[in-house]
Design a protein around this motif. Structure first.
Motif, short mmCIF file in Angstrom:
data_model
loop_
_atom_site.label_atom_id
_atom_site.label_comp_id
_atom_site.label_asym_id
_atom_site.label_seq_id
_atom_site.Cartn_x
_atom_site.Cartn_y
_atom_site.Cartn_z
N VAL A 221 0.83 -1.20 0.00
CA VAL A 221 0.00 0.00 0.00
C VAL A 221 0.87 1.26 0.00
O VAL A 221 0.63 2.20 -0.75
N LEU A 222 1.93 1.24 0.83
CA LEU A 222 2.80 2.41 0.90
C LEU A 222 3.54 2.62 -0.42
O LEU A 222 3.74 3.75 -0.86
N LYS B 169 2.04 9.51 -5.56
CA LYS B 169 2.43 10.75 -4.87
C LYS B 169 1.33 11.21 -3.90
O LYS B 169 1.00 12.41 -3.82
N ALA B 170 0.76 10.26 -3.20
CA ALA B 170 -0.32 10.57 -2.27
C ALA B 170 0.26 11.00 -0.92
O ALA B 170 1.30 10.51 -0.50
N THR C 203 3.27 6.49 9.22
CA THR C 203 3.34 6.35 7.75
C THR C 203 2.13 7.06 7.14
O THR C 203 1.18 7.40 7.86
N PRO C 204 2.15 7.25 5.81
CA PRO C 204 0.98 7.88 5.17
C PRO C 204 -0.31 7.05 5.32
O PRO C 204 -1.40 7.56 5.08
N ALA C 205 -0.16 5.80 5.72
CA ALA C 205 -1.35 4.95 5.88
C ALA C 205 -1.91 4.99 7.30
O ALA C 205 -2.91 4.35 7.59
N ASP C 206 -1.28 5.78 8.14
CA ASP C 206 -1.75 5.91 9.52
C ASP C 206 -3.20 6.42 9.51
O ASP C 206 -3.50 7.43 8.88
N GLU D 248 -7.43 -5.24 -3.01
CA GLU D 248 -8.22 -5.01 -4.22
C GLU D 248 -7.98 -3.61 -4.76
O GLU D 248 -7.79 -3.41 -5.94
N SER D 249 -8.01 -2.64 -3.86
CA SER D 249 -7.77 -1.27 -4.28
C SER D 249 -7.46 -0.41 -3.07
O SER D 249 -7.76 -0.79 -1.94
N ILE D 250 -6.86 0.73 -3.32
CA ILE D 250 -6.67 1.68 -2.22
C ILE D 250 -7.16 3.05 -2.67
O ILE D 250 -7.20 3.36 -3.87
N GLU D 251 -7.59 3.84 -1.70
CA GLU D 251 -8.03 5.19 -2.00
C GLU D 251 -7.07 6.15 -1.33
O GLU D 251 -6.82 6.04 -0.12
#
Ligand SMILES: [Zn+2]
Length: 113
Positions: free
Chosen positions: A14-15, A22-23, A55-58, A108-111
């Motif tokens: 994901v990261l 560039k999210a 991380t950006p997924a926090d 499957e996907s990430i937003e």
């Protein structure tokens, strides 16, 4: 314990994708988990909260889509859902079957934002 390793590799993936896009932040992660994997969504969520800190997924939301175990009878070709590990064909009572669904485990996907 295998949820820890699974969550770690899922987070890495994901990261990596977030970086490519560039999210700044990952908002939501859609996961597909087959019933046969035995992976428990709550465990994944628990480890995810720990591992994603800083991380950006926090703080990202995890969404799970469960896939029931499905088998096909090699004898008569019947497709059926396996319940409580009953591997017998409901049509011909044969037990020469193959698994066609339920082993899935992927993002499957990430937003991202
Ligand atoms: Zn059959």
């Amino acid at each position: 314990m295998h949820e820890l390793a699974i969550t770690q590799s899922m987070l890495n993936l994901v990261l990596g994708q977030a970086e490519q896009a560039k999210a700044k932040r990952v908002g939501k992660i859609n996961l597909v988990i087959g019933e046969m994997t035995g992976v428990v969504g709550d465990c994944v969520r628990f480890y995810f909260d720990l591992l994603s800190k800083g991380t950006p997924a926090d703080g990202a939301t995890l969404s799970f889509k469960a896939v029931p175990t499905q088998a096909r009878c090699r004898g008569c070709g019947k497709l059926f859902e396996v319940r409580e590990f009953d591997w017998t064909c409901p049509r011909c009572n044969g037990n020469n079957i193959e698994i066609v669904a339920g082993k899935e485990l992927f993002v499957e996907s990430i937003e991202v934002e």
